[in-house]
Design a protein around this motif. Structure first.
Motif, mmCIF file in Angstrom:
data_model
loop_
_atom_site.group_PDB
_atom_site.id
_atom_site.type_symbol
_atom_site.label_atom_id
_atom_site.label_comp_id
_atom_site.label_asym_id
_atom_site.label_seq_id
_atom_site.Cartn_x
_atom_site.Cartn_y
_atom_site.Cartn_z
ATOM 1 N N LYS A 157 0.920 -1.141 0.138
ATOM 2 C CA LYS A 157 0.024 -0.019 -0.152
ATOM 3 C C LYS A 157 0.722 1.252 -0.081
ATOM 4 O O LYS A 157 1.773 1.500 0.797
ATOM 5 N N GLY A 158 0.883 2.119 -0.937
ATOM 6 C CA GLY A 158 1.406 3.376 -0.930
ATOM 7 C C GLY A 158 2.695 3.180 -1.466
ATOM 8 O O GLY A 158 3.515 4.303 -1.664
ATOM 9 N N ALA A 159 3.526 2.241 -2.003
ATOM 10 C CA ALA A 159 4.556 2.318 -2.260
ATOM 11 C C ALA A 159 4.826 2.570 -3.529
ATOM 12 O O ALA A 159 4.077 2.518 -4.293
ATOM 13 N N VAL A 160 6.055 3.213 -3.770
ATOM 14 C CA VAL A 160 6.404 3.815 -5.148
ATOM 15 C C VAL A 160 6.489 2.804 -6.118
ATOM 16 O O VAL A 160 6.223 2.725 -7.212
ATOM 17 N N ASP A 161 7.209 1.819 -5.510
ATOM 18 C CA ASP A 161 7.709 0.524 -6.770
ATOM 19 C C ASP A 161 6.355 -0.636 -6.803
ATOM 20 O O ASP A 161 5.915 -0.849 -5.598
ATOM 21 N N ARG A 162 6.346 -0.932 -7.955
ATOM 22 C CA ARG A 162 5.299 -2.209 -7.953
ATOM 23 C C ARG A 162 5.738 -2.908 -9.092
ATOM 24 O O ARG A 162 6.799 -2.463 -9.824
ATOM 25 N N ARG A 163 5.688 -4.473 -8.915
ATOM 26 C CA ARG A 163 6.085 -5.089 -10.069
ATOM 27 C C ARG A 163 4.913 -6.038 -10.863
ATOM 28 O O ARG A 163 3.935 -6.249 -9.966
ATOM 29 N N GLU A 164 5.210 -6.837 -11.978
ATOM 30 C CA GLU A 164 4.397 -7.634 -12.618
ATOM 31 C C GLU A 164 4.371 -9.004 -11.952
ATOM 32 O O GLU A 164 5.299 -9.616 -11.868
ATOM 33 N N TYR A 165 2.941 -9.497 -11.776
ATOM 34 C CA TYR A 165 2.894 -10.926 -11.336
ATOM 35 C C TYR A 165 1.963 -11.512 -12.138
ATOM 36 O O TYR A 165 0.627 -10.893 -12.025
ATOM 37 N N SER A 166 1.910 -12.714 -12.490
ATOM 38 C CA SER A 166 0.998 -13.615 -13.447
ATOM 39 C C SER A 166 -0.162 -13.709 -12.411
ATOM 40 O O SER A 166 0.317 -14.034 -11.101
ATOM 41 N N ILE A 167 -1.352 -13.666 -12.833
ATOM 42 C CA ILE A 167 -2.355 -14.332 -11.840
ATOM 43 C C ILE A 167 -2.232 -15.818 -11.556
ATOM 44 O O ILE A 167 -2.455 -16.359 -12.613
ATOM 45 N N TYR A 168 -2.264 -16.126 -10.484
ATOM 46 C CA TYR A 168 -2.048 -17.763 -10.195
ATOM 47 C C TYR A 168 -3.341 -18.237 -9.936
ATOM 48 O O TYR A 168 -3.699 -19.704 -10.099
ATOM 49 N N SER A 169 -4.162 -17.517 -9.466
ATOM 50 C CA SER A 169 -5.549 -18.057 -9.535
ATOM 51 C C SER A 169 -6.529 -18.246 -10.651
ATOM 52 O O SER A 169 -6.013 -17.777 -11.715
ATOM 53 N N GLY A 170 -7.647 -18.929 -10.649
ATOM 54 C CA GLY A 170 -8.355 -19.320 -11.654
ATOM 55 C C GLY A 170 -9.293 -18.169 -12.179
ATOM 56 O O GLY A 170 -9.873 -17.417 -11.203
ATOM 57 N N GLU A 171 -9.719 -18.213 -13.216
ATOM 58 C CA GLU A 171 -10.908 -16.952 -13.577
ATOM 59 C C GLU A 171 -12.089 -17.090 -12.733
ATOM 60 O O GLU A 171 -12.822 -16.301 -12.610
ATOM 61 N N ASN A 172 -12.492 -18.363 -12.452
ATOM 62 C CA ASN A 172 -13.733 -18.618 -11.629
ATOM 63 C C ASN A 172 -13.486 -18.428 -10.013
ATOM 64 O O ASN A 172 -14.572 -18.597 -9.334
ATOM 65 N N ASP A 173 -12.335 -18.230 -9.506
ATOM 66 C CA ASP A 173 -12.117 -18.344 -8.057
ATOM 67 C C ASP A 173 -12.743 -16.776 -7.733
ATOM 68 O O ASP A 173 -12.653 -15.735 -8.586
ATOM 69 N N ASP A 174 -13.144 -16.911 -6.447
ATOM 70 C CA ASP A 174 -13.632 -15.238 -5.916
ATOM 71 C C ASP A 174 -12.648 -14.546 -5.189
ATOM 72 O O ASP A 174 -12.788 -13.540 -4.515
ATOM 73 N N TYR A 175 -11.262 -15.104 -5.486
ATOM 74 C CA TYR A 175 -10.101 -14.207 -4.939
ATOM 75 C C TYR A 175 -9.091 -14.275 -6.119
ATOM 76 O O TYR A 175 -9.311 -14.816 -7.142
ATOM 77 N N LEU A 176 -7.948 -13.377 -5.769
ATOM 78 C CA LEU A 176 -6.777 -13.411 -6.828
ATOM 79 C C LEU A 176 -5.712 -13.729 -5.991
ATOM 80 O O LEU A 176 -5.576 -13.552 -4.937
ATOM 81 N N GLU A 177 -4.737 -14.749 -6.717
ATOM 82 C CA GLU A 177 -3.646 -15.074 -6.163
ATOM 83 C C GLU A 177 -2.278 -14.687 -6.887
ATOM 84 O O GLU A 177 -2.689 -14.607 -8.351
ATOM 85 N N VAL A 178 -1.409 -14.657 -6.361
ATOM 86 C CA VAL A 178 -0.041 -14.486 -7.345
ATOM 87 C C VAL A 178 0.941 -15.058 -6.620
ATOM 88 O O VAL A 178 1.063 -15.407 -5.227
ATOM 89 N N LEU A 179 1.903 -15.642 -7.332
ATOM 90 C CA LEU A 179 3.083 -16.489 -6.775
ATOM 91 C C LEU A 179 4.235 -15.596 -6.835
ATOM 92 O O LEU A 179 4.614 -15.189 -7.807
ATOM 93 N N VAL A 180 4.887 -15.280 -5.650
ATOM 94 C CA VAL A 180 6.102 -14.314 -5.611
ATOM 95 C C VAL A 180 7.295 -15.108 -5.170
ATOM 96 O O VAL A 180 7.200 -15.780 -4.225
ATOM 97 N N ARG A 181 8.239 -14.832 -5.851
ATOM 98 C CA ARG A 181 9.838 -15.297 -5.290
ATOM 99 C C ARG A 181 10.570 -14.184 -4.852
ATOM 100 O O ARG A 181 10.518 -13.125 -5.464
ATOM 101 N N GLU A 182 10.773 -14.304 -3.484
ATOM 102 C CA GLU A 182 11.816 -13.085 -3.039
ATOM 103 C C GLU A 182 12.952 -13.045 -3.828
ATOM 104 O O GLU A 182 13.897 -14.113 -3.959
ATOM 105 N N VAL A 183 13.288 -11.756 -4.364
ATOM 106 C CA VAL A 183 14.786 -11.478 -5.020
ATOM 107 C C VAL A 183 15.626 -10.876 -4.113
ATOM 108 O O VAL A 183 15.198 -9.838 -3.344
#
Lengths: 214, 446
Positions: free
Chosen positions: A39-65
């Motif tokens: 929230k409010g951070a200047v930097d953001r990154r692109e993440y593919s959506i990990y969840s399905g189209e029919n899920d009622d939530y969104l998920e992303v898979l993140v690896r700490e760099v």
């Protein structure tokens, strides 16, 4: 850009985790990505959506760099925190009905499995095979969500997968029907090599779809 | 009160500045060329290269020193990365996004009365109020050439570019407003009009079903040209090969007012480099587009953009770009040496092609372009072509002009009243990057 509430953070390994957050009505096609930041951070990154189209939530898979400005902050998230989400974006969209021959090969390295997780969750009856390349067996992220018969885990850093070695080495041994639609996701080096191998095997470049992770 | 605006960067910023000037003039401010005379100074920033950002810092430090001796209000807008935006909040009196431009006079007049937070608007990647900006009648800088913004933002995320992070999401301007602006300009006698956007041919895709597509927009303008019976050339820049459909090319072929010059950025002739650039097109797709152009509009000229020395570009990959030059025989290439752009994805990668090698590749492509251009230009000698006169040439006693295909032609004439007019010229000689001709009907004053 909208604020979404985190509902769950699931740690898969020491460095890799799945963030689940409220969907808030976001429409997307599986294969697309979002821009995500705390929230409010200047930097953001692109993440593919990990969840399905029919899920009622969104998920992303993140690896700490190491030294990453965004992923290290995301790792500290907990349920109830807010994240800034923008999107969806991208052209790695997947609709099996749009293909004449519905026979698919998914090739991923590391967290490049993310869009394929979304594909399979959205289309559970899919006729697919997946080759997933990782260093260690523990990086077989959520393989239980896939049909085990259809997945080959290639481990390059230790034994214990279905194949000891890199995805590219495994692929060279495989026979692939030239009508197969091949989807590649992961680092650019893997994609370059796989692209060449598939071309040598007679797969037309028009049947090869790529999403490079940077 | 007098004002001055510094505009850095591309045609989009130039076009934006026409609207900024218009808003300030409307509010009663008077332009001055002399920064030191101004009570209000603004800058339209560009984030494409670090050098452009460095210019912003050097200017604002100078202007802030002037504040010791005079009243001065400073503002900044344009392409600004989130990181820089945070810093500019402390340095400039006013920061705003283009969508908030109509509020600029209010912000200036409130300066010193209201709190700084009201004058410093955060970056919002959504361009929801951008129509307020587009509705500002611009103060055109030429009376025969004009640029019309038709969209703002970019959703393509090429790895070398920071625009998605500075200008936000792709938003299409309402087609009725675009067509009305074209009609107004044509009625006023404008001869060359360019539709502007980061990915001009993805126009309408953000409002699918509710707005015209790009070829439909071109068709409407083509029909307008037929109805108005006035001679003009309409161009667009920059298109993205991913969204370049056969229909766009067919429409260009169909209408005389649609300029037969196509600018199609290739960036690299190697599929793997294109993947690394996240371009979302490959050489097969690019080749198909060029073949379609050659088949449907054989007289069209073809311009491109190329980056040499992108991170990881090997000699073999560069040679593929040279092969593409041999194959497509571009009339012009805007070739840039790769330099990491702050905020872009590739900025995080090692810039591993040495500068000397990048320069060599640039020089090589320029030579290749020269080699292909000369026979093409020589083939035009003896032909009579329509030209638009643009100004005085560097060669004394000559005027400079361009053809419909945007090839530069100079001809002997000193009559400046011809500037901004169409004329016919017979081409008498050719070199690699320009042509020379003589007027078919020589004005007495030439």
């Amino acid at each position: 850009m909208k604020k979404h509430k985190v509902t769950q953070v699931r740690h898969l390994t020491d460095s890799t985790f799945v963030i689940r957050f409220e969907r808030n009505g976001m429409e997307f096609q599986t294969g697309q990505f979002v821009l995500l930041g705390t929230k409010g951070a200047v930097d953001r990154r692109e993440y593919s959506i990990y969840s399905g189209e029919n899920d009622d939530y969104l998920e992303v898979l993140v690896r700490e760099v190491d030294g990453g400005k965004v992923s290290s902050k995301l790792k500290k998230l907990k349920a109830g925190d807010l994240v800034d989400v923008d999107g969806p974006f991208g052209f790695f969209k997947f609709d099996p009905q749009s293909f004449q021959v519905q026979q698919f090969l998914f090739i991923a390295t590391g967290t490049g499995i993310s869009p394929f997780h979304g594909f399979v969750k959205t289309h559970p009856q899919l006729n697919y095979k997946m080759i997933h390349g990782v260093r260690k067996v523990e990086e077989a992220y959520d393989h239980d969500d896939f049909n085990k018969e259809r997945v080959t885990l290639c481990t390059s850093g230790e034994k214990g997968g279905d194949f000891d070695g890199r995805v590219t080495e495994f692929l060279k041994t495989e026979t692939i029907d030239e009508n197969t639609n091949c989807f590649l996701c992961g680092n650019s080096e893997m994609i370059y090599e796989v692209f060449d191998i598939l071309s040598e095997k007679g797969i037309p470049t028009s049947n090869i779809y790529t999403e490079v992770y940077f | 009160m007098k004002y001055h605006v510094v505009t850095l960067g591309c045609q989009m910023n130039m076009s934006d500045s026409e609207r900024v000037i218009s808003v300030l003039e409307e509010a009663g401010y008077q332009w001055t060329d002399n920064e030191e005379e101004a009570g209000v100074i603004g800058i339209l920033a560009c984030s494409v290269r670090q050098k452009a950002i460095d210019k912003v810092y050097s200017r604002i430090h100078k202007w802030n020193k002037w504040k010791n001796n005079k009243n001065l209000v400073t503002f900044i807008s344009g392409c600004i990365l989130p990181d820089d935006h945070e810093k500019f909040l402390k340095l400039f009196d006013i920061t705003f996004q283009m969508k908030d431009l109509p509020e600029l006079p209010k912000m200036i007049s409130s300066y010193g009365i209201t709190t700084p937070t009201h004058l410093n608007v955060g970056i919002d990647p959504h361009n929801e109020n951008i129509e307020d900006f587009w509705n500002v009648q611009p103060h055109y800088q030429s009376n025969f050439e004009a640029f019309i913004p038709i969209q703002n933002g970019c959703d393509k995320f090429c790895t070398y570019c920071a625009v998605p992070y500075t200008r936000g999401r792709e938003v299409s301007r309402p087609s009725k407003d675009i067509i009305a602006e074209v009609a107004l300009l044509v009625a006023q006698g404008y001869k060359s009009i360019t539709l502007l956007g980061q990915n001009v041919n993805s126009y309408g895709l953000d409002k699918k079903g509710e707005e015209l597509t790009f070829p439909q927009l071109l068709r409407e303008i083509g029909e307008l040209g037929k109805r108005m019976k006035k001679e003009f050339w309409l161009y667009f820049t920059s298109p993205h090969p991913r969204d370049m459909t056969d229909e766009v090319i067919e429409v260009i072929a169909e209408y005389p007012v649609l300029g037969k010059q196509i600018h199609l950025p290739m960036q690299s002739g190697d599929d793997k480099v294109l993947m690394r650039m996240n371009r979302k097109h490959n050489m097969e797709k690019y080749r198909h587009i060029v073949e379609t152009i050659r088949r449907i509009i054989p007289q069209a000229t073809l311009f491109t953009d190329v980056i040499v020395g992108f991170t990881g570009e090997t000699e073999e990959q560069f040679e593929n770009t040279r092969k593409a030059f041999d194959e497509f025989k571009f009339n012009m290439s805007y070739t840039a040496i790769y330099s990491p752009r702050p905020g872009a994805t590739s900025h995080r990668w090692v810039d591993d092609v040495p500068l000397e090698e990048k320069k060599r590749r640039l020089h090589q492509l320029t030579e290749d372009l020269r080699k292909h251009n000369l026979p093409y230009n020589e083939s035009l000698v003896g032909q009579t072509v329509r030209i638009l006169v643009r100004g005085e040439d560097r060669k004394e006693g000559f005027l400079t002009s361009y053809t419909e295909g945007k090839l530069t032609i100079r001809f002997a004439c000193t009559d400046k009243s011809m500037i901004g007019q169409f004329a016919d010229v017979k081409i008498t000689s050719a070199s690699d990057f320009s042509l020379e001709g003589e007027l078919v009907e020589v004005a007495a004053s030439c």
